[in-house]
Write a protein that holds these residues in place. Sequence first.
Motif, PDB file in Angstrom:
ATOM      1  N   TRP A 202       0.696  -1.250  -0.014  1.00  0.00           N
ATOM      2  CA  TRP A 202      -0.048  -0.112   0.078  1.00  0.00           C
ATOM      3  C   TRP A 202       0.760   1.255  -0.097  1.00  0.00           C
ATOM      4  N   ALA A 203       1.886   1.361   0.595  1.00  0.00           N
ATOM      5  CA  ALA A 203       2.892   2.608   0.568  1.00  0.00           C
ATOM      6  C   ALA A 203       3.764   2.844  -0.755  1.00  0.00           C
ATOM      7  N   THR A 204       3.626   1.798  -1.993  1.00  0.00           N
ATOM      8  CA  THR A 204       4.259   1.962  -2.866  1.00  0.00           C
ATOM      9  C   THR A 204       3.923   3.099  -3.683  1.00  0.00           C
ATOM     10  N   GLN A 205       2.518   3.590  -3.633  1.00  0.00           N
ATOM     11  CA  GLN A 205       2.165   4.703  -4.268  1.00  0.00           C
ATOM     12  C   GLN A 205       2.753   5.856  -3.648  1.00  0.00           C
ATOM     13  N   TRP A 206       3.312   6.260  -2.484  1.00  0.00           N
ATOM     14  CA  TRP A 206       3.549   7.299  -2.117  1.00  0.00           C
ATOM     15  C   TRP A 206       4.637   7.820  -2.999  1.00  0.00           C
ATOM     16  N   TRP A 207       5.693   7.040  -3.591  1.00  0.00           N
ATOM     17  CA  TRP A 207       6.849   7.367  -4.446  1.00  0.00           C
ATOM     18  C   TRP A 207       6.291   8.112  -5.857  1.00  0.00           C
ATOM     19  N   VAL A 208       5.020   7.737  -6.143  1.00  0.00           N
ATOM     20  CA  VAL A 208       4.553   8.212  -7.495  1.00  0.00           C
ATOM     21  C   VAL A 208       3.874   9.552  -7.071  1.00  0.00           C
ATOM     22  N   GLN A 209       2.947   9.928  -6.016  1.00  0.00           N
ATOM     23  CA  GLN A 209       2.377  10.987  -5.524  1.00  0.00           C
ATOM     24  C   GLN A 209       3.365  11.938  -5.217  1.00  0.00           C
ATOM     25  N   ILE A 210       4.656  11.854  -4.568  1.00  0.00           N
ATOM     26  CA  ILE A 210       5.368  12.981  -4.175  1.00  0.00           C
ATOM     27  C   ILE A 210       6.082  13.719  -5.229  1.00  0.00           C
ATOM     28  N   GLN A 211       6.069  12.863  -6.403  1.00  0.00           N
ATOM     29  CA  GLN A 211       6.644  13.368  -7.486  1.00  0.00           C
ATOM     30  C   GLN A 211       5.388  14.348  -8.387  1.00  0.00           C
ATOM     31  N   LEU A 212       4.171  13.906  -8.017  1.00  0.00           N
ATOM     32  CA  LEU A 212       3.226  14.594  -8.715  1.00  0.00           C
ATOM     33  C   LEU A 212       2.782  15.683  -7.797  1.00  0.00           C
ATOM     34  N   ALA A 213       3.360  16.082  -6.660  1.00  0.00           N
ATOM     35  CA  ALA A 213       2.986  17.195  -5.807  1.00  0.00           C
ATOM     36  C   ALA A 213       2.961  18.426  -6.617  1.00  0.00           C
ATOM     37  N   GLY A 311       4.782  18.900   1.020  1.00  0.00           N
ATOM     38  CA  GLY A 311       4.252  17.702   1.379  1.00  0.00           C
ATOM     39  C   GLY A 311       3.067  17.566   0.703  1.00  0.00           C
ATOM     40  N   THR A 312       2.561  16.229   0.796  1.00  0.00           N
ATOM     41  CA  THR A 312       1.407  15.658   0.098  1.00  0.00           C
ATOM     42  C   THR A 312       0.430  15.174   1.212  1.00  0.00           C
ATOM     43  N   PHE A 313      -0.921  16.028   1.408  1.00  0.00           N
ATOM     44  CA  PHE A 313      -1.599  15.503   2.438  1.00  0.00           C
ATOM     45  C   PHE A 313      -2.675  14.247   2.212  1.00  0.00           C
ATOM     46  N   ILE A 314      -2.695  13.367   3.085  1.00  0.00           N
ATOM     47  CA  ILE A 314      -3.575  12.250   2.695  1.00  0.00           C
ATOM     48  C   ILE A 314      -4.364  11.826   4.115  1.00  0.00           C
ATOM     49  N   PRO A 315      -5.639  12.417   4.322  1.00  0.00           N
ATOM     50  CA  PRO A 315      -6.483  12.051   5.470  1.00  0.00           C
ATOM     51  C   PRO A 315      -6.618  10.672   5.521  1.00  0.00           C
ATOM     52  N   ASP A 316      -6.671  10.203   6.721  1.00  0.00           N
ATOM     53  CA  ASP A 316      -7.225   8.482   6.672  1.00  0.00           C
ATOM     54  C   ASP A 316      -8.505   8.708   7.919  1.00  0.00           C
ATOM     55  N   GLN A 317      -8.887   7.470   7.873  1.00  0.00           N
ATOM     56  CA  GLN A 317     -10.212   7.211   8.706  1.00  0.00           C
ATOM     57  C   GLN A 317      -9.965   7.626   9.965  1.00  0.00           C
ATOM     58  N   SER A 318      -8.782   7.441  10.475  1.00  0.00           N
ATOM     59  CA  SER A 318      -8.575   7.455  11.899  1.00  0.00           C
ATOM     60  C   SER A 318      -8.304   9.040  12.179  1.00  0.00           C
ATOM     61  N   ASN A 319      -8.308  10.087  11.132  1.00  0.00           N
ATOM     62  CA  ASN A 319      -8.427  11.503  11.373  1.00  0.00           C
ATOM     63  C   ASN A 319      -9.576  12.114  11.522  1.00  0.00           C
ATOM     64  N   ALA A 320     -10.891  11.492  11.290  1.00  0.00           N
ATOM     65  CA  ALA A 320     -12.218  12.105  11.147  1.00  0.00           C
ATOM     66  C   ALA A 320     -13.378  11.333  11.351  1.00  0.00           C
ATOM     67  N   LEU A 321     -14.280  11.751  11.816  1.00  0.00           N
ATOM     68  CA  LEU A 321     -15.759  11.184  12.062  1.00  0.00           C
ATOM     69  C   LEU A 321     -16.711  11.919  11.225  1.00  0.00           C
ATOM     70  N   VAL A 322     -17.721  10.948  10.999  1.00  0.00           N
ATOM     71  CA  VAL A 322     -18.890  11.448  10.250  1.00  0.00           C
ATOM     72  C   VAL A 322     -19.986  10.932  11.180  1.00  0.00           C
ATOM     73  N   ALA A 323     -21.144  11.570  11.075  1.00  0.00           N
ATOM     74  CA  ALA A 323     -22.375  11.571  11.718  1.00  0.00           C
ATOM     75  C   ALA A 323     -23.600  11.297  10.842  1.00  0.00           C
ATOM     76  N   PHE A 324     -24.090  10.269  11.080  1.00  0.00           N
ATOM     77  CA  PHE A 324     -25.178   9.304  10.098  1.00  0.00           C
ATOM     78  C   PHE A 324     -26.649  10.011  10.180  1.00  0.00           C
ATOM     79  N   LYS A 325     -27.300  10.064   9.226  1.00  0.00           N
ATOM     80  CA  LYS A 325     -28.831  10.300   9.241  1.00  0.00           C
ATOM     81  C   LYS A 325     -29.282   8.933   9.624  1.00  0.00           C
TER      82      LYS A 325
END
Length: 433
Positions: A202-213, A311-325
Amino acid sequence: MKRWIAIGAALTLGLAACSDPSAAPEAGSGAVTWADPTAKLDGVKLVIWAAQNSNTVPTSVVDAFQQATGATVEVVTVPDPYEQSVQTKVATGDKPDLAFWQPTASMLTAINARTNLQPLTDAPWLSSLDPALKDITGLLDGTRYAALVTSPAVEGVYYNKEVFAAQGITATPKNFDEMITLARSLKAAGVTPFHEMGADRWATQWWVQIQLADAARAGLWDRINSGQAKFTDPDVVRTIETYDGLIREGLFNSDIKTARFEDQGTALLDGKAAMVVQVNSFFGQLQAKADTATLDERIGFFPISPSGNVGTFIPDQSNALVAFKTGDAQREAAARQLLAYWMGPGYQAFITDRNTVSLETAVPSPAGVPKALLDVHAALPTAVGSMQALAVANPDLYINLADMIAGTMTPQQVAAATQDQFVQLAKAAGYLK
């Protein structure tokens, strides 16, 4: 960790239930009322869904909220793969009151935010957030659906300070080319410059994304979203070819095909590799292996891009919450109240318990936060969005890159496969015709 890779079939499942993204929001999705954070909620029960790597995050704040309000809050661990499991549950009508969720536009689309989530646009804590972070994520088509509670992850370079010092390196690289020049000098001195985890992929993509910043800052993902640009365009393919070329040059660990996430942390901490391109969850692994004093002594961080230290920011699920209807007005209001407590009177105790960086200007970060994490957070105001943050769909770039590392795909095939899947997912979401 794997929280950025919930796409493919699972995303298609979520999108199958989504409305046309160009349609107007449904009635009732505007402003809502917010109760006092400590108002009594005797007899009210709330359920929070969490992943295996986020189920302890709310422990202290939930305990304090229950004591303050009389509510009962249950944290339920949803099995991995978390995002797929949540989407499957929601698609069948099973909803919690709140859930940890990746707050990017693509994943808010995947969960069908307009239909399933409460809008948080007028949340009372927003004015307290660092202005540079207030609108960095959590929005879909101008409506806020996610509450950011911890600092979003940043793609960048973790390095071993002692290895650098032993080689007489007194300053970190100022751009991507400088980093590669430094890597070659390290290799010449008998040091492994970079460590990669080809087996866990899963971390392999970071190498491409930092080059695309830089390209991301110039609107790359908007162009890809609209079909004006493609993963098969020369500028994108070149980043994949560069990554492949650096591997072939021998700038990575010799066991790159079989190395795993756990191996990365050990290699960097022990000085067996000089640098690792990773995100915040990697530092969490280091914290499990060493105390703060050791980490401050050995581990540093710098953001990187072709043009500089971006840097290239990439929020993940541990960073945020949602409230459901949920259809239960009392519980919906109580869910909003819990978020208001979390980011209001409960916030200082929360970040102290987690020993993490504060997002609010008036609330200081705890004294024990490691220096590298502070440096990661400091990179956010100038960071650009990742594919996960800005693309309308997230194809399996990481899998294709891992296949390239394994020798079963060429860079051109990686780009073509990624583009084909992106088009499929974007069409399913209604963004491409």
